[in-house]
Design a protein around this motif. Structure first.
Motif, PDB file in Angstrom:
ATOM      1  N   TRP A   1     -13.352  45.113 -26.427  1.00 29.72           N
ATOM      2  CA  TRP A   1     -12.421  44.180 -27.061  1.00 29.72           C
ATOM      3  C   TRP A   1     -11.212  44.955 -27.574  1.00 29.72           C
ATOM      4  CZ3 TRP A   1     -12.933  38.897 -27.238  1.00 29.72           C
ATOM      5  CH2 TRP A   1     -14.155  38.390 -26.803  1.00 29.72           C
ATOM      6  N   VAL A   2     -10.033  44.444 -27.285  1.00 34.29           N
ATOM      7  CA  VAL A   2      -8.778  45.058 -27.698  1.00 34.29           C
ATOM      8  C   VAL A   2      -7.900  43.960 -28.291  1.00 34.29           C
ATOM      9  CG1 VAL A   2      -8.910  46.860 -25.920  1.00 34.29           C
ATOM     10  CG2 VAL A   2      -7.722  44.704 -25.417  1.00 34.29           C
ATOM     11  N   GLY A   3      -6.754  44.338 -28.838  1.00 35.33           N
ATOM     12  CA  GLY A   3      -5.868  43.288 -29.334  1.00 35.33           C
ATOM     13  C   GLY A   3      -4.767  43.759 -30.241  1.00 35.33           C
ATOM     14  N   ASN A   4      -4.005  42.787 -30.712  1.00 36.46           N
ATOM     15  CA  ASN A   4      -2.915  43.050 -31.648  1.00 36.46           C
ATOM     16  C   ASN A   4      -3.442  43.235 -33.067  1.00 36.46           C
ATOM     17  OD1 ASN A   4      -0.678  42.784 -29.777  1.00 36.46           O
ATOM     18  ND2 ASN A   4      -1.208  40.604 -29.680  1.00 36.46           N
ATOM     19  N   ASP A   5      -4.625  42.699 -33.341  1.00 35.94           N
ATOM     20  CA  ASP A   5      -5.320  42.897 -34.600  1.00 35.94           C
ATOM     21  C   ASP A   5      -6.553  43.754 -34.318  1.00 35.94           C
ATOM     22  OD1 ASP A   5      -6.023  42.679 -37.260  1.00 35.94           O
ATOM     23  OD2 ASP A   5      -6.445  40.524 -37.206  1.00 35.94           O
ATOM     24  N   VAL A   6      -7.193  44.241 -35.367  1.00 35.01           N
ATOM     25  CA  VAL A   6      -8.439  44.999 -35.197  1.00 35.01           C
ATOM     26  C   VAL A   6      -9.553  44.003 -34.883  1.00 35.01           C
ATOM     27  CG1 VAL A   6     -10.100  46.535 -36.314  1.00 35.01           C
ATOM     28  CG2 VAL A   6      -7.644  46.745 -36.827  1.00 35.01           C
ATOM     29  N   PRO A   7     -10.207  44.114 -33.745  1.00 30.95           N
ATOM     30  CA  PRO A   7     -11.260  43.149 -33.412  1.00 30.95           C
ATOM     31  C   PRO A   7     -12.357  43.110 -34.474  1.00 30.95           C
ATOM     32  CG  PRO A   7     -10.670  44.437 -31.472  1.00 30.95           C
ATOM     33  CD  PRO A   7      -9.986  45.077 -32.637  1.00 30.95           C
ATOM     34  N   ASP A   8     -12.671  41.915 -34.920  1.00 29.87           N
ATOM     35  CA  ASP A   8     -13.736  41.721 -35.911  1.00 29.87           C
ATOM     36  C   ASP A   8     -15.027  41.451 -35.149  1.00 29.87           C
ATOM     37  OD1 ASP A   8     -15.112  41.384 -38.228  1.00 29.87           O
ATOM     38  OD2 ASP A   8     -14.184  39.481 -38.798  1.00 29.87           O
ATOM     39  N   PHE A   9     -15.533  42.500 -34.494  1.00 30.12           N
ATOM     40  CA  PHE A   9     -16.603  42.286 -33.537  1.00 30.12           C
ATOM     41  C   PHE A   9     -17.146  43.636 -33.084  1.00 30.12           C
ATOM     42  CE2 PHE A   9     -18.129  40.179 -29.461  1.00 30.12           C
ATOM     43  CZ  PHE A   9     -18.910  39.235 -30.107  1.00 30.12           C
ATOM     44  N   LYS A  10     -18.291  43.614 -32.457  1.00 30.12           N
ATOM     45  CA  LYS A  10     -18.828  44.803 -31.800  1.00 30.12           C
ATOM     46  C   LYS A  10     -17.997  45.024 -30.548  1.00 30.12           C
ATOM     47  CE  LYS A  10     -23.300  46.820 -30.493  1.00 30.12           C
ATOM     48  NZ  LYS A  10     -23.008  47.312 -29.148  1.00 30.12           N
ATOM     49  N   VAL A  11     -17.236  46.102 -30.513  1.00 28.30           N
ATOM     50  CA  VAL A  11     -16.166  46.223 -29.528  1.00 28.30           C
ATOM     51  C   VAL A  11     -16.676  46.294 -28.093  1.00 28.30           C
ATOM     52  CG1 VAL A  11     -14.495  47.242 -31.097  1.00 28.30           C
ATOM     53  CG2 VAL A  11     -16.072  48.735 -29.853  1.00 28.30           C
ATOM     54  N   ASP A  12     -17.920  46.725 -27.879  1.00 27.66           N
ATOM     55  CA  ASP A  12     -18.417  46.830 -26.512  1.00 27.66           C
ATOM     56  C   ASP A  12     -19.383  45.707 -26.149  1.00 27.66           C
ATOM     57  OD1 ASP A  12     -20.497  47.588 -28.134  1.00 27.66           O
ATOM     58  OD2 ASP A  12     -20.995  49.420 -27.028  1.00 27.66           O
ATOM     59  N   SER A  13     -19.416  44.644 -26.962  1.00 32.06           N
ATOM     60  CA  SER A  13     -20.296  43.516 -26.665  1.00 32.06           C
ATOM     61  C   SER A  13     -19.635  42.611 -25.626  1.00 32.06           C
ATOM     62  CB  SER A  13     -20.601  42.717 -27.932  1.00 32.06           C
ATOM     63  OG  SER A  13     -21.385  41.586 -27.634  1.00 32.06           O
ATOM     64  N   LYS A  14     -20.211  42.563 -24.447  1.00 29.98           N
ATOM     65  CA  LYS A  14     -19.627  41.777 -23.359  1.00 29.98           C
ATOM     66  C   LYS A  14     -19.735  40.281 -23.649  1.00 29.98           C
ATOM     67  CE  LYS A  14     -20.934  45.206 -19.844  1.00 29.98           C
ATOM     68  NZ  LYS A  14     -21.506  46.186 -20.805  1.00 29.98           N
ATOM     69  N   PRO A  15     -18.764  39.498 -23.230  1.00 30.29           N
ATOM     70  CA  PRO A  15     -18.842  38.044 -23.456  1.00 30.29           C
ATOM     71  C   PRO A  15     -20.143  37.426 -22.947  1.00 30.29           C
ATOM     72  CG  PRO A  15     -16.638  38.645 -22.743  1.00 30.29           C
ATOM     73  CD  PRO A  15     -17.464  39.886 -22.638  1.00 30.29           C
ATOM     74  N   LYS A  16     -20.686  37.941 -21.845  1.00 33.31           N
ATOM     75  CA  LYS A  16     -21.910  37.339 -21.296  1.00 33.31           C
ATOM     76  C   LYS A  16     -23.125  37.582 -22.205  1.00 33.31           C
ATOM     77  CE  LYS A  16     -22.983  41.267 -18.208  1.00 33.31           C
ATOM     78  NZ  LYS A  16     -24.182  41.711 -18.910  1.00 33.31           N
ATOM     79  N   ASP A  17     -23.009  38.540 -23.151  1.00 30.76           N
ATOM     80  CA  ASP A  17     -24.111  38.774 -24.094  1.00 30.76           C
ATOM     81  C   ASP A  17     -24.238  37.657 -25.125  1.00 30.76           C
ATOM     82  OD1 ASP A  17     -24.588  41.158 -22.808  1.00 30.76           O
ATOM     83  OD2 ASP A  17     -23.437  42.363 -24.232  1.00 30.76           O
ATOM     84  N   HIS A  18     -23.196  36.833 -25.221  1.00 31.43           N
ATOM     85  CA  HIS A  18     -23.169  35.695 -26.160  1.00 31.43           C
ATOM     86  C   HIS A  18     -23.479  36.122 -27.600  1.00 31.43           C
ATOM     87  CE1 HIS A  18     -23.308  31.639 -27.684  1.00 31.43           C
ATOM     88  NE2 HIS A  18     -23.038  31.157 -26.481  1.00 31.43           N
ATOM     89  N   MET A  19     -22.804  37.182 -28.024  1.00 31.79           N
ATOM     90  CA  MET A  19     -22.885  37.565 -29.443  1.00 31.79           C
ATOM     91  C   MET A  19     -21.978  36.652 -30.244  1.00 31.79           C
ATOM     92  SD  MET A  19     -22.054  41.201 -31.310  1.00 31.79           S
ATOM     93  CE  MET A  19     -23.602  41.964 -30.837  1.00 31.79           C
TER      94      MET A  19
END
Length: 841
Positions: free
Chosen positions: A624-642
């Motif tokens: 996960w990347v972005g203009n803000d700091v991702p509020d998330f586990k950065v390597d959690s793939k969307p298909k993991d449905h976290m």
């Protein structure tokens, strides 16, 4: 705030309730105006008065103070019934699909209370307020009651039953629909006084962002103490949060639920444990039932509770890392694994020590003295007479202020005779303190931004810095313990105090201590980054539970790193144009500007609105990347449905709040203020919040319409005055030379008042005298078929100040009128929406 001041410029729709930012936050209000100017954003203001904020709104609804849940519940009903909901967001990012245990019942089925209510104890057995599922979760949802008794047995299930179709009658969404189906436009009108047609216009406008399934737009809710200061204030805010989850607005630029703090550092005070029931970083306090560090951690550390196919980051699962690092910051080498990290040194909270309870304890002789720094408790109230009577019984009072105030001169408050003064045995110590411009340090503003400020002026005369006074007291106490011993001297003798100037600790050194440091050489196993012992930590991800890190507040870790004081940064650049300004100060957590920002994307990690990209999944980089700091586990793939709501065990937003999350219900229900002109139209036999308790001293009285109290009074603040302080400044006094009471033209005509005439407002507790300001900004309301007059009055004047000392006003306090009753979750007093009578003075 979930978002922030500058982010308001990104919104398409604003609902402003319980606040008047044009007047009380005039600098921050430029951002809502910017949204109107550049995005054609619409503004809805719902307020008991036609305020300066309402003057620039697209729609104003005059509401009876204390009926906000009825209005918001009606909007939720409107959104559901008109299919103006964020369906994919609801299913995947909230607990709407979670199935609730079959024994749970709503107030509509139980004469105004949820299942589990015990009339004798005025409390709930919350075991039915839980999800259906299997496996035993752990901790965090069963906090101790104030008595310190053992926690309740129920835990969240490990695997939650769910229905992605949202059709199961016991799924959260269907329970929500059923609960608010009673909140019809007709019922909203009966309770709030807002005509049905006007309410429907507001509901239609606010939910229009989801018309025809549109997910690109975002709306924000902005509130202040007009919501918090009720005996159900927490549940008002909960209703707003539910509405925003239903509409898919949390985590998004221009969205969120945004609290406007009443002072420049109220956010910082709560972050640093200004509340009795939390430690810094909102860790839950230990109680006598927590017999060891391990038992404390077991109670307060949650484990995931979710549908089996989904994933949950459950970030509070790191609580042991935060707690051990905190204890190491407090006690250093004295905190070891062998002694449970000095857990026994921590005070155990055995009962309620909240603001109103503290004054009640003083009144009843339990609290013997008080140190009041920057807190004018007599003027603040509620029920100022009770607070004055409590101070009469205290042994001592220490006041640290820049002016004499009502609290330091309680012993000569109006009505106390010379003979009565002689009977007061309280010793009062008045200490001259530094003003805000005479000290450095950081403010944490409403947006969670830590901003460092420098000293502008030296302290005059004998005035001293607050930390110097606190340090002197501590060092003297420690000296006495060293000399004389004591029952348990260890926490005092072993407290770390390693400042370059122990008698007046430099606040920059305190912030470094709060940020945290490595106590041994550390290495990140993934990146191989190393930190040497003694170096500042880059952030809370480095915290350990093995005693190799110290940190005074985990959410502030990253604020003072090896790169220096991040809160002092002043880089105004904003590459994204979204108002992120990543180099301006530092915001917790992790310099993240919008919380839960993973929810700004769909399930596949693509932004709902590509023109307002905050964060997104980068397939090439697999993070996960972005203009803000991702509020998330950065390597959690969307298909993991976290789930994007990483601080909840479920990983999703809570529409239904299970178990002990709240004292008074898993869904918000409308209850009347303790003093109300009507019975509750939903359930007259349960008019008030059932778990709210009334205080019992002779000074604790509660008025009713039968006693002649039929006028609904609310209090507020003015731009020209800052609480109870600026009435000592000649320029401010020139702007508002005397107090006033706002009344409607209709009320003035009926009662024979004229503008400028002195009138007396009386509650069952006291009187307030000021000139009448007859205005069209307030109008009478039809409440459940009765004409009810609302009035409003500013809180600022009292019996100490320039005008007061010159005898230019009646020297009465607004909070002589307010009742001693509190919200059962946050313990905030009910300053808004109480009953009075009005007559000529």
């Amino acid at each position: 705030m979930t978002n922030g001041w500058v982010d308001m410029k990104n919104t398409d729709m604003m609902l402003i309730m319980g606040g008047n930012p044009a007047e009380n936050h005039p600098c921050g209000f430029k951002w809502p105006i910017e949204a109107k100017r550049t995005r054609n954003a619409k503004m809805i203001v719902v307020d008991p008065r036609f305020t300066r904020t309402a003057a620039v709104a697209d729609l104003h609804c005059q509401i009876r103070a204390g009926s906000d849940i009825a209005f918001l519940g009606g909007v939720i009903r409107y959104a559901i019934e008109n299919n103006r909901i964020a369906k994919d967001y609801l299913v995947n990012f909230t607990n709407a699909a979670f199935i609730v245990k079959p024994g749970f019942q709503l107030p509509g089925d139980r004469d105004g209370v949820f299942s589990g209510f015990d009339v004798k104890t005025q409390s709930y057995d919350k075991s039915t307020w839980n999800y259906a599922g299997t496996g035993g979760g752990g901790g965090a949802d069963t906090p101790h009651p104030p008595s310190g008794s053992a926690p309740a047995a129920p835990k969240l299930p490990e695997k939650v039953e769910f229905d992605l179709s949202l059709q199961n009658p016991n799924c959260v969404f269907q329970l929500l629909r059923k609960h608010y189906s009673r909140y019809t436009p007709e019922m909203v009108e009966r309770i709030t006084g807002i005509p049905k047609e006007q309410f429907l216009k507001a509901a239609d406008l606010y939910t229009s962002i989801r018309k025809d399934g549109d997910m690109k737009k975002a709306s924000t809710i902005i509130y202040a103490v007009g919501w918090t200061q009720h005996s159900f204030g927490t549940q008002i805010i909960r209703t707003a949060a539910i509405l925003q989850l239903v509409l898919g607005n949390v985590g998004r630029a221009g969205g969120g639920v945004n609290a406007l703090r009443g002072h420049s550092n109220i956010q910082g005070a709560t972050d640093m444990a200004g509340l009795f029931d939390s430690l810094p970083g909102y860790l839950k306090v230990p109680t006598p039932a927590d017999t060891s560090f391990d038992s404390w951690m077991k109670r307060i550390t949650p484990t995931p509770s979710k549908p089996a196919p989904w994933d949950s980051f459950n970030y509070y699962g790191n609580t042991p890392k935060f707690a051990v690092s905190y204890l190491k910051a407090l006690y250093g080498d004295a905190a070891t694994k062998q002694n449970g990290w000095a857990f026994d040194y921590l005070p155990k909270v055995d009962r309620n020590y909240s603001w109103v309870q503290m004054w009640d304890d003083m009144y009843n002789g339990t609290v013997k003295g008080m140190l009041a720094f920057g807190m004018n408790g007599v003027a603040i109230g509620p029920n100022s007479k009770k607070n004055i009577d409590a101070l009469k019984k205290a042994d001592f009072l220490v006041v640290g202020e820049i002016y004499p105030d009502e609290t330091s001169e309680f012993w000569k408050s109006p009505g106390i005779t010379t003979d009565e003064m002689k009977q007061i045995q309280t010793t009062v110590y008045r200490l001259p303190c530094a003003g805000f411009a005479e000290k450095d340090g950081s403010f944490t503003n409403s947006a969670r931004w830590l901003l460092w400020k420098n000293t502008a002026l030296p302290t005059p005369g004998d005035a001293r810095l607050d930390q110097a006074i606190v340090a002197q007291i501590f060092l003297k106490i420690r000296e006495l313990y060293k000399k004389e011993g004591g029952k348990f001297p260890d926490p005092i003798l072993n407290l770390t105090w390693n400042y370059s100037a122990p008698s007046s600790p430099p606040l920059a050194e305190v912030l470094k201590e709060v940020n945290g440091k490595a106590l041994a050489d550390l290495e990140d196993p993934a990146t191989k980054q190393q930190i040497k012992a003694g170096q500042q930590l880059p952030g809370f991800a480095w915290l350990k539970e093995d005693g190799t890190t110290s940190c005074g507040n985990w959410i502030y870790s990253g604020s003072f790193t090896e790169a220096g004081n991040q809160t002092a940064r002043r880089d105004p650049s904003d590459p994204s144009g979204l108002g992120v300004h990543p180099g301006w100060g530092w915001s917790w957590p992790a310099n993240r500007r919008v919380l839960y920002n993973r929810a700004s994307c769909d399930v596949d990690g693509k932004p709902w609105d590509p023109t307002r990209k905050q964060v997104w999944w980068n397939e090439g980089q697999q993070k996960w990347v972005g203009n803000d700091v991702p509020d998330f586990k950065v390597d959690s793939k969307p298909k993991d449905h976290m789930g994007p709501f990483i601080m909840n065990p479920e990983g999703v937003g809570r529409i239904f709040a299970p178990l002990s999350a709240f004292a008074d219900g898993p869904f918000p229900e409308h209850y009347e203020p303790i003093e109300s002109p009507i019975d509750n139209p939903f359930h007259p036999q349960q008019t008030h919040n059932p778990v709210v308790k009334r205080f019992k001293t002779p000074d604790d009285k509660y008025g009713t319409p039968k006693d002649g109290y039929t006028v609904v009074c609310t209090t507020y603040r003015l731009t020209e005055l800052y609480h109870y302080w600026t009435k000592n400044n000649p320029m401010n006094v020139q702007l508002v030379p005397e107090p006033f009471i706002e009344i409607s033209v209709e009320m003035a005509n009926e009662m024979g008042f004229t503008g400028g005439e002195k009138i007396k407002v009386s509650s069952i507790r006291g009187d307030y005298i000021a000139k009448a300001m007859v205005t069209k900004r307030i109008k009478p309301l039809m409440i459940d078929g009765k004409k009810v007059y609302p009035i409003g009055l500013p809180i600022h004047q009292g019996y100490r100040g320039i005008a007061e000392d010159e005898g230019k006003d009646a020297r009465t306090l607004a909070n002589l009128l307010t009742p001693t009753v509190v919200d059962p979750n946050a313990y905030t007093p009910e300053f808004k929406g109480f009953l009075v009578k009005v007559e000529k003075a």
